[in-house]
Design an enzyme around this catalytic site. Structure first.
Site, PDB file in Angstrom:
ATOM      1  N   GLU A 157       0.790  -1.205  -0.155  1.00  0.00           N
ATOM      2  CA  GLU A 157       0.158  -0.071  -0.009  1.00  0.00           C
ATOM      3  C   GLU A 157       1.012   1.241   0.149  1.00  0.00           C
ATOM      4  O   GLU A 157       0.647   2.190   0.689  1.00  0.00           O
ATOM      5  CB  GLU A 157      -0.722   0.072   1.073  1.00  0.00           C
ATOM      6  N   GLU A 233      -6.446  -7.639  -0.656  1.00  0.00           N
ATOM      7  CA  GLU A 233      -7.177  -7.741   0.563  1.00  0.00           C
ATOM      8  C   GLU A 233      -8.439  -7.400   0.633  1.00  0.00           C
ATOM      9  O   GLU A 233      -9.021  -6.226   0.764  1.00  0.00           O
ATOM     10  CB  GLU A 233      -6.129  -6.611   1.451  1.00  0.00           C
TER      11      GLU A 233
END
Length: 571
Positions: A157, A233
């Site tokens: 991320e 995710e």
């Protein structure tokens, strides 16, 4: 040997279209003797892949001391995945977030005054050495070498943190130079800026989200025009912090979102399939305007609960997966009640007084300056008969203040406190707890302890000693002294090893151990009021329980209950 690649529309396994159905299990949050059980249950739910982060600070807590044994045996974990006939995805970071202390970065690294997660050459030197060690384990276990590793992720991320393309390019170079030949991916939340900044066009972009599936896949497709769509995710639950509630999500709603994701043809990694536990002092902390240390339980309201038992979400997800893949028909055993009993505790001594005094310094040094990984430091200085308003720039993170051995109050970072009125006396003692290092954004690597000048009525307080205090079951003891944190001990008999749930509602704040194994932190503020004791930690015959209490016990008893008490649910 098999092959795994990315085609125009799909992942390709041996040239044929393949959908990844993955679930996250962090090996470092699960007792290693239970890895095989958790992996097997993932397969029984219908998954074909296991994903894990690699926690750098678990493997190298001190620079140059590399550990891949026991709970850090990544190679064994990957081998167990392969033995179950499943594939593996490895996400080595170096930054992982994961609600893990310091986002997985070692304290020694973040204390080096380098620009984290950037192309700073000093930072890259350390990252390169770390990744090479990880890839020594991963490379020979890739699918094209007879193993089952099919994807490796670059950073984590990153678009939420920075936009240093050269940094990402260097991570790719190191990864490929180390022999990684499987496809390389990145993951970011499906926001235009994050997807753009957090990846390179040579990498395969994936998304992280848990709802609004069609919208988020559309955004992802705008930035990844070819190849398979993947939610790396799929957030099926959430984490808890001290003083909050136990976060849950509706099983039917989560299953419906999973169904929508799979109906769109996407691949998935369920985060988490099994959350596990922040054993010892490994919990991280959030800081989005307010410091919030995270709880010991990482149950995450996942399909497998903290003790590895299937939940309603497990069965709901299994039904969805059965629409898209062949799901094993083996029954999955439901949870059974754990043994219930109570153990009297006796005080063992004042455990914080056992360490030798540290050297004298003008200002209170930080934990980082001391080079300690212990969660506590006791600071002391002379008051020379004075009293008044004691203040610091900041206390990180919780401090118990006493004068001449008498407790006078507590200073909490989470509550925004940094000052306390103290009575006149001779000796000031401040016991500070590092409650967990922030795992997200630009608070990464911040120092712990008493920050800034220590003032008494605005005048500097000097001449400090600072003594690290170990939170360990075998800590040395001195006779009990009023007002000091105390060790309590008890023993119990078992017919055989068993999962246990240690209730903590009768205690204040501290650390607990069974047979020397660090279960983690407890705190009356909740939400969780039990600590999970993995069965492999216990054994037939005599077992011991040790409590390191920082405040006071309301009940000098260790109570074991039949099921976890994770606190009130979020409505």
């Amino acid at each position: 040997m098999s092959t795994f690649s990315i085609g125009q529309t799909d992942f390709l396994r041996d040239g044929a279209p393949h959908r990844i159905l993955s679930g996250a299990i962090h090996y470092f949050r699960v007792h290693p003797d239970l890895w095989a059980d958790r992996i097997r249950k993932a397969k029984l739910m219908g998954l074909n892949t296991i994903e894990t982060y690699v926690a750098w600070n678990a493997h190298e807590p001190r620079r140059g001391e590399w550990d891949v044994t026991g709970a850090n045996d990544l190679g064994r974990f990957l081998d167990l995945i392969a033995a179950e006939g499943m594939d593996a995805i490895v996400r080595p970071g170096p930054y992982i977030c994961a609600e893990w202390h310091n986002g997985g970065l070692p304290v020694w690294l973040t204390g080096m005054a380098v620009d984290l997660r950037s192309s700073d050459e000093r930072y890259l030197t350390e990252v390169t050495a770390y990744l090479r060690r990880v890839y020594e384990i991963v490379a020979p276990r890739q699918i094209d070498r007879g193993g089952r590793v099919v994807l490796v992720q670059i950073e984590n991320e990153y678009g939420a943190y920075g936009s240093d393309a050269r940094y990402l390019e260097e991570l790719v170079r190191v990864t490929k130079d180390a022999g990684i030949t499987v496809p390389l991916t990145t993951v970011d939340q499906p926001l235009d800026r994050m997807l753009e900044d957090g990846s390179l066009d040579t990498l395969h972009r994936t998304g992280s989200f848990g709802s609004r599936v069609a919208e988020r896949l559309a955004t992802l497709r705008e930035h990844q025009s070819t190849g398979p769509l993947m939610c790396s995710e799929f957030w099926d639950g959430w984490f808890d912090w001290w003083g909050g509630v136990h976060h849950t999500t509706d099983a039917a709603t989560a299953a419906s979102d999973l169904d929508a994701l799979l109906a769109a043809g996407a691949s998935v990694n369920i985060y988490m399939f099994h959350g596990g536990t922040n054993f010892g002092t490994t919990n991280g902390a959030n800081h989005k305007g307010r410091y919030l240390p995270l709880a010991t339980s990482y149950d995450y309201d996942a399909p497998l609960d903290e003790a590895g038992n299937p939940t309603a979400k497990f069965h709901a997800f299994r039904e969805v997966l059965a629409k898209y893949t062949s799901v094993p028909t083996d029954a999955v055993a439901a949870a059974t009640p754990a043994p219930e009993f109570a153990v009297p505790l006796t005080p063992g001594g004042s455990w914080t007084d056992a360490a030798p005094a540290a050297s004298l310094s003008e200002a209170p040094p930080t934990f980082d300056a001391l080079g300690t990984l212990d969660p506590l430091v006791r600071y002391e200085t002379s008051l020379d008969g004075r009293g008044g308003l004691l203040s610091f720039t900041e206390v990180r993170d919780l401090a118990w203040v006493s004068v001449d051995g008498v407790s006078v109050g507590r200073i909490s970072r989470s509550l925004g406190e940094r000052a306390l009125a103290i009575p006149a006396g001779e000796t000031l003692s401040v016991l500070v707890e590092d409650q967990g290092r922030v795992n997200y954004d630009h608070h990464l690597g911040e120092e712990k302890g008493l920050i800034g000048p220590a003032l008494l009525d605005g005048a500097p307080l000097t001449g400090w000693t600072a003594t690290p205090v170990a939170a360990a079951a075998e800590a040395a003891l001195t006779p009990v002294r009023a007002g000091t944190p105390t060790m309590w001990q008890g023993s119990f008999e078992l017919d055989a090893g068993a999962d246990l749930f240690l209730e903590t509602t009768g205690w204040g704040k501290g650390f607990a151990f069974v047979n020397g194994f660090a279960l983690g932190r407890y705190w009356r503020t909740g939400p969780a009021q039990t600590l999970y004791v993995p069965a492999p930690v216990t054994h037939a015959g005599r077992n011991t329980v040790t409590v390191l209490e920082l405040e006071h016990l309301l009940s000098a008893e260790a109570t074991f209950v039949s099921a976890p008490l994770l606190g009130p649910h979020e409505e």
